[in-house]
Design a protein around this motif. Structure first.
Motif, PDB file in Angstrom:
ATOM      1  N   TYR A 180      -2.097 -47.373  20.670  1.00  0.00           N
ATOM      2  CA  TYR A 180      -3.517 -47.622  20.425  1.00  0.00           C
ATOM      3  C   TYR A 180      -3.709 -48.828  19.505  1.00  0.00           C
ATOM      4  CZ  TYR A 180      -5.209 -43.283  22.557  1.00  0.00           C
ATOM      5  OH  TYR A 180      -5.548 -42.292  23.424  1.00  0.00           O
ATOM      6  N   THR A 181      -2.876 -48.933  18.477  1.00  0.00           N
ATOM      7  CA  THR A 181      -2.976 -50.073  17.563  1.00  0.00           C
ATOM      8  C   THR A 181      -2.680 -51.371  18.294  1.00  0.00           C
ATOM      9  OG1 THR A 181      -2.287 -48.667  15.730  1.00  0.00           O
ATOM     10  CG2 THR A 181      -2.108 -51.028  15.407  1.00  0.00           C
ATOM     11  N   ILE A 182      -1.669 -51.370  19.147  1.00  0.00           N
ATOM     12  CA  ILE A 182      -1.346 -52.565  19.926  1.00  0.00           C
ATOM     13  C   ILE A 182      -2.473 -52.897  20.895  1.00  0.00           C
ATOM     14  CG2 ILE A 182       0.253 -53.484  21.664  1.00  0.00           C
ATOM     15  CD1 ILE A 182       2.464 -51.878  20.217  1.00  0.00           C
ATOM     16  N   GLY A 183      -3.053 -51.880  21.524  1.00  0.00           N
ATOM     17  CA  GLY A 183      -4.183 -52.110  22.437  1.00  0.00           C
ATOM     18  C   GLY A 183      -5.375 -52.717  21.723  1.00  0.00           C
ATOM     19  N   TRP A 184      -5.713 -52.187  20.544  1.00  0.00           N
ATOM     20  CA  TRP A 184      -6.837 -52.759  19.793  1.00  0.00           C
ATOM     21  C   TRP A 184      -6.500 -54.152  19.277  1.00  0.00           C
ATOM     22  CZ3 TRP A 184     -11.594 -51.604  20.229  1.00  0.00           C
ATOM     23  CH2 TRP A 184     -12.001 -50.303  20.501  1.00  0.00           C
ATOM     24  N   SER A 207     -23.966 -62.041  12.840  1.00  0.00           N
ATOM     25  CA  SER A 207     -23.576 -61.092  13.891  1.00  0.00           C
ATOM     26  C   SER A 207     -22.158 -61.370  14.383  1.00  0.00           C
ATOM     27  CB  SER A 207     -24.570 -61.131  15.050  1.00  0.00           C
ATOM     28  OG  SER A 207     -24.515 -62.376  15.714  1.00  0.00           O
ATOM     29  N   ASP A 208     -21.755 -62.640  14.458  1.00  0.00           N
ATOM     30  CA  ASP A 208     -20.384 -62.965  14.855  1.00  0.00           C
ATOM     31  C   ASP A 208     -19.380 -62.451  13.821  1.00  0.00           C
ATOM     32  OD1 ASP A 208     -21.407 -64.186  17.064  1.00  0.00           O
ATOM     33  OD2 ASP A 208     -21.052 -66.247  16.363  1.00  0.00           O
ATOM     34  N   ALA A 209     -19.690 -62.615  12.543  1.00  0.00           N
ATOM     35  CA  ALA A 209     -18.803 -62.154  11.482  1.00  0.00           C
ATOM     36  C   ALA A 209     -18.679 -60.619  11.508  1.00  0.00           C
ATOM     37  CB  ALA A 209     -19.295 -62.620  10.118  1.00  0.00           C
ATOM     38  N   MET A 210     -19.788 -59.947  11.726  1.00  0.00           N
ATOM     39  CA  MET A 210     -19.756 -58.490  11.781  1.00  0.00           C
ATOM     40  C   MET A 210     -18.993 -57.997  13.015  1.00  0.00           C
ATOM     41  SD  MET A 210     -21.101 -57.583   9.021  1.00  0.00           S
ATOM     42  CE  MET A 210     -21.279 -55.847   9.244  1.00  0.00           C
ATOM     43  N   TYR A 211     -19.118 -58.687  14.129  1.00  0.00           N
ATOM     44  CA  TYR A 211     -18.419 -58.319  15.351  1.00  0.00           C
ATOM     45  C   TYR A 211     -16.908 -58.460  15.172  1.00  0.00           C
ATOM     46  CZ  TYR A 211     -17.249 -58.135  20.310  1.00  0.00           C
ATOM     47  OH  TYR A 211     -16.726 -57.784  21.524  1.00  0.00           O
ATOM     48  N   VAL A 212     -16.480 -59.570  14.584  1.00  0.00           N
ATOM     49  CA  VAL A 212     -15.059 -59.807  14.347  1.00  0.00           C
ATOM     50  C   VAL A 212     -14.524 -58.801  13.319  1.00  0.00           C
ATOM     51  CG1 VAL A 212     -13.398 -61.462  13.398  1.00  0.00           C
ATOM     52  CG2 VAL A 212     -15.142 -62.226  15.018  1.00  0.00           C
ATOM     53  N   LEU A 213     -15.306 -58.515  12.277  1.00  0.00           N
ATOM     54  CA  LEU A 213     -14.897 -57.525  11.285  1.00  0.00           C
ATOM     55  C   LEU A 213     -14.722 -56.149  11.945  1.00  0.00           C
ATOM     56  CD1 LEU A 213     -14.394 -56.747   8.289  1.00  0.00           C
ATOM     57  CD2 LEU A 213     -16.833 -56.208   8.181  1.00  0.00           C
ATOM     58  N   GLY A 214     -15.639 -55.775  12.828  1.00  0.00           N
ATOM     59  CA  GLY A 214     -15.540 -54.500  13.532  1.00  0.00           C
ATOM     60  C   GLY A 214     -14.308 -54.427  14.415  1.00  0.00           C
ATOM     61  N   LEU A 215     -13.966 -55.531  15.068  1.00  0.00           N
ATOM     62  CA  LEU A 215     -12.761 -55.546  15.893  1.00  0.00           C
ATOM     63  C   LEU A 215     -11.502 -55.327  15.043  1.00  0.00           C
ATOM     64  CD1 LEU A 215     -13.352 -58.423  18.479  1.00  0.00           C
ATOM     65  CD2 LEU A 215     -13.097 -55.988  18.934  1.00  0.00           C
ATOM     66  N   TRP A 216     -11.412 -55.992  13.912  1.00  0.00           N
ATOM     67  CA  TRP A 216     -10.224 -55.850  13.074  1.00  0.00           C
ATOM     68  C   TRP A 216     -10.180 -54.496  12.382  1.00  0.00           C
ATOM     69  CZ3 TRP A 216      -6.216 -58.460  14.154  1.00  0.00           C
ATOM     70  CH2 TRP A 216      -6.348 -59.714  14.748  1.00  0.00           C
ATOM     71  N   LEU A 217     -11.317 -53.910  12.087  1.00  0.00           N
ATOM     72  CA  LEU A 217     -11.328 -52.546  11.558  1.00  0.00           C
ATOM     73  C   LEU A 217     -10.890 -51.548  12.636  1.00  0.00           C
ATOM     74  CD1 LEU A 217     -14.499 -52.479   9.296  1.00  0.00           C
ATOM     75  CD2 LEU A 217     -12.103 -52.522   8.598  1.00  0.00           C
ATOM     76  N   ALA A 218     -11.202 -51.841  13.890  1.00  0.00           N
ATOM     77  CA  ALA A 218     -10.739 -50.988  14.987  1.00  0.00           C
ATOM     78  C   ALA A 218      -9.222 -51.054  15.107  1.00  0.00           C
ATOM     79  CB  ALA A 218     -11.399 -51.412  16.299  1.00  0.00           C
ATOM     80  N   VAL A 219      -8.636 -52.210  14.834  1.00  0.00           N
ATOM     81  CA  VAL A 219      -7.177 -52.338  14.859  1.00  0.00           C
ATOM     82  C   VAL A 219      -6.559 -51.463  13.764  1.00  0.00           C
ATOM     83  CG1 VAL A 219      -5.260 -53.942  14.492  1.00  0.00           C
ATOM     84  CG2 VAL A 219      -7.220 -54.644  15.864  1.00  0.00           C
ATOM     85  N   LEU A 220      -7.180 -51.431  12.602  1.00  0.00           N
ATOM     86  CA  LEU A 220      -6.653 -50.660  11.479  1.00  0.00           C
ATOM     87  C   LEU A 220      -6.987 -49.175  11.559  1.00  0.00           C
ATOM     88  CD1 LEU A 220      -7.418 -53.074   8.520  1.00  0.00           C
ATOM     89  CD2 LEU A 220      -5.211 -52.592   9.573  1.00  0.00           C
ATOM     90  N   ALA A 221      -7.913 -48.790  12.418  1.00  0.00           N
ATOM     91  CA  ALA A 221      -8.368 -47.401  12.467  1.00  0.00           C
ATOM     92  C   ALA A 221      -7.261 -46.440  12.877  1.00  0.00           C
ATOM     93  CB  ALA A 221      -9.552 -47.276  13.410  1.00  0.00           C
ATOM     94  N   ALA A 222      -6.474 -46.781  13.877  1.00  0.00           N
ATOM     95  CA  ALA A 222      -5.444 -45.857  14.369  1.00  0.00           C
ATOM     96  C   ALA A 222      -4.349 -45.583  13.326  1.00  0.00           C
ATOM     97  CB  ALA A 222      -4.841 -46.377  15.666  1.00  0.00           C
TER      98      ALA A 222
END
Length: 175
Positions: free
Chosen positions: A102-106, A122-137
């Motif tokens: 899952y971490t590799i997929g994110w 909005s671009d900064a928040m979108y990128v931040l959300g993507l990287w938080l999704a990587v760290l979530a698993a």
């Protein structure tokens, strides 16, 4: 070479010591048992080199009573932690592999996806959300392992497998 020499090579000095339990052998110098340690009086007397006299027995009883009173006063009633079973270790290993995938997929999703480009915030928040999704698993896995009981830990790990699935990667949105 004589027969006796060959037999001597197969024995250790002290193998026939009567104080040893069957199958046990002495290793190293004798060590005194700590105060309040559990064990038989004969074993503690053998390791400390003293005989079990009535005066020593009274001292041992007093030390045990003091140790129990101290443990009760401190509230030290916790049972020793049980070992993790084989099946549980296999399940935790499989779930750890799923969380790694899952971490590799994110991570692949975060690297392939570009921000929509509406505004800087909005671009900064979108990128931040993507990287938080990587760290979530990995964070979910680490925190779930700290859950108290085995059943609770397993429930949290299975819930994470369902909740944290990298849907953009699975559905091919990042291609």
């Amino acid at each position: 070479m004589t027969r006796e020499t060959e037999d001597d090579a197969l024995r250790w000095e002290g193998d026939d010591d009567p104080t040893l339990a069957p199958g046990w052998k002495t290793v190293g110098p004798p060590v005194a048992a700590p105060v309040g340690a559990s064990g038989s009086d004969a074993a503690s007397a053998a390791t400390s080199g003293t005989e079990n006299s009535p005066a020593n027995a009274a001292d041992d009883v007093d030390a045990d009573t003091e140790a129990e009173a101290t443990a009760e006063a401190d509230g030290d009633q916790a049972a020793p932690a049980s070992q993790t079973g084989s099946v549980e270790l296999v399940v935790l290993g499989i779930l750890a592999g799923v969380y790694l995938l899952y971490t590799i997929g994110w991570l692949i999703t975060a690297l392939r996806t570009s921000a929509p480009g509406v505004s800087v915030v909005s671009d900064a928040m979108y990128v931040l959300g993507l990287w938080l999704a990587v760290l979530a698993a990995p964070c979910w896995f680490a925190l779930a392992l700290r859950a108290g009981a085995r059943r609770r830990r397993l429930v949290w790990l299975v819930a994470g497998v369902i909740v944290l699935m990298p849907l953009p990667f699975v559905l091919g949105v990042t291609a």
